[in-house]
Design a protein around this motif. Sequence first.
Motif, PDB file in Angstrom:
ATOM      1  N   TYR A 160       0.851  -1.195   0.000  1.00 31.54           N
ATOM      2  CA  TYR A 160       0.000   0.000   0.000  1.00 31.54           C
ATOM      3  C   TYR A 160       0.880   1.236   0.000  1.00 31.54           C
ATOM      4  O   TYR A 160       2.083   1.160   0.242  1.00 31.54           O
ATOM      5  N   LEU A 167      -4.421   5.758   3.194  1.00 34.63           N
ATOM      6  CA  LEU A 167      -3.669   4.647   2.605  1.00 34.63           C
ATOM      7  C   LEU A 167      -4.453   4.024   1.453  1.00 34.63           C
ATOM      8  O   LEU A 167      -5.669   3.914   1.513  1.00 34.63           O
ATOM      9  N   LYS A 168      -3.733   3.612   0.416  1.00 35.60           N
ATOM     10  CA  LYS A 168      -4.369   2.957  -0.729  1.00 35.60           C
ATOM     11  C   LYS A 168      -3.618   1.682  -1.089  1.00 35.60           C
ATOM     12  O   LYS A 168      -2.390   1.627  -0.993  1.00 35.60           O
ATOM     13  N   LEU A 169      -4.372   0.696  -1.544  1.00 35.99           N
ATOM     14  CA  LEU A 169      -3.779  -0.587  -1.914  1.00 35.99           C
ATOM     15  C   LEU A 169      -2.891  -0.436  -3.145  1.00 35.99           C
ATOM     16  O   LEU A 169      -3.250   0.242  -4.106  1.00 35.99           O
TER      17      LEU A 169
ATOM     18  N   TYR B 134     -12.074  -1.096  -6.347  1.00 29.38           N
ATOM     19  CA  TYR B 134     -10.866  -0.609  -5.677  1.00 29.38           C
ATOM     20  C   TYR B 134     -11.251   0.177  -4.429  1.00 29.38           C
ATOM     21  O   TYR B 134     -10.633   0.041  -3.368  1.00 29.38           O
ATOM     22  N   ASN B 138     -10.233  -0.771  -0.640  1.00 31.03           N
ATOM     23  CA  ASN B 138      -9.508   0.184   0.209  1.00 31.03           C
ATOM     24  C   ASN B 138     -10.224   0.408   1.536  1.00 31.03           C
ATOM     25  O   ASN B 138      -9.587   0.509   2.589  1.00 31.03           O
TER      26      ASN B 138
END
Lengths: 272, 272
Positions: A160, A167-169, B134, B138
């Motif tokens: 991430y 936070l983002k994957l 997505y 997330n």
Amino acid sequence: MADDKWTDCVNNLKGVILDMCGVLYDSGEGGGFPIEGSVEAVKRLKASDLQVRFCTNETQATREKFVAKLRRMGFEIDITEVFSPAPAVVAVLKERGLRPHLLVHDDVVPEFDSVDKNNPNCVVIGDAADYFSYQNMNAAFRVLIGLKKPVLFSMGRGRYYKETDGLKLDVGVYMKALEYACDLEAEVVGKPAPMFFEGVLTDMGIQPHEVIMIGDDLMNDVGGAQQCGMKGLQVRTGKYRPSDERHPTVTADGYVDNLAGAVDAILKHCGQ
Amino acid sequence: MADDKWTDCVNNLKGVILDMCGVLYDSGEGGGFPIEGSVEAVKRLKASDLQVRFCTNETQATREKFVAKLRRMGFEIDITEVFSPAPAVVAVLKERGLRPHLLVHDDVVPEFDSVDKNNPNCVVIGDAADYFSYQNMNAAFRVLIGLKKPVLFSMGRGRYYKETDGLKLDVGVYMKALEYACDLEAEVVGKPAPMFFEGVLTDMGIQPHEVIMIGDDLMNDVGGAQQCGMKGLQVRTGKYRPSDERHPTVTADGYVDNLAGAVDAILKHCGQ
């Protein structure tokens, strides 16, 4: 960090490799903004005798657009100094005569203009962000499961990253998803793959022990660099979390508050 | 399959557990359609002395709606005979006082009506299909990464399933994605978790060696049942692939063309 540890760290130092997102700038809506002191730190580093390169797993834009964004933020960066996964994977595809199905961000597609994408016999996955829909994942999966010898290239293997809104994957998470779906192991192009770092070292023309890598990602920046024989410093910006300093397997050669602090210490102990 | 192998297989047989999707019916647009001979096969099985239960990892609908769909296809199925992961995970949540963030298909949400979902301290993931955006991934990730002791329940761990328009990624793929992102191991509720099969056996009131499980999924149906001490038959319908019959670690106790063929052979060798 104690002076004697710094002296050891900069011993024989001839070059520095900088991670970009989380070290130079924080990404987010509108492209993000520079981290305090980083613009000036890059300037001082480039004015020194040390060689400087930039090494990123960024795959949400072409290298051209990405460098242009950083220049608008004030960074003195030339495109020839920047190493990113897309050009590296294009070279591999051509060498092996592979035709990719792309599961990537729309903005990075032009990097693959010169590659034949008809009748795909492999999949390339990048940080596709919102393009990681169920539909797009199924499309990539069906290409892989239909191949006799499925080949998956992943541009990085990060878990991430941090944007201004949280936070983002990252691509590694979706790489793992496809690995499990198809019972295969992806080939990683980008940090922490040794081949990727070695390409940067070759360009600099110096040895691993003469180089420090500075990043915010303990595994991919610090751990990856150390595995190639370089020193690895972790900055306490970007995706850094305090628990990184107690990690069971990877220990940075030094922890610094930010890039400005790292450059101060490096130049001071190099006598520059 | 040879007669003597069947005789061994049905020795002591008192009950049969049937997987649903890929054994009774093929799913797809509009709910799917029954596999040839399966409606009649279920009828014959239920008219025999054998106990019959249905065991599914289906999490795209409530059990009520799911059973209603199968009844419309002609299957004689009662809701009390059907075991699915959502009621099982609700029981676990209540027992442990956990409040879930749900990453599931909208149509299964009513199963969780009785559960407190405020200020979540765990994540429950199901076969969310198009809800695996997505953005939703997330959101689930941020809940997990923000917990001191992150807990992830996965309703099944399947890789993919077959719909009328092709193969589709199943919940296990997204479970693996979140496991990697958060460096944790999910708790699987559903097949092949032994606890899930044991719940069905308890309901039947018979011993594992008195039961045959019939499914199209080599790992989750056949392998899972065998690990509990049951026999496992694989049907060559649904997601079955010829390579399953050469799998390195899991070998079914028998392979049959479809459920009708399995029921024919079982009843014949049971002398019914």
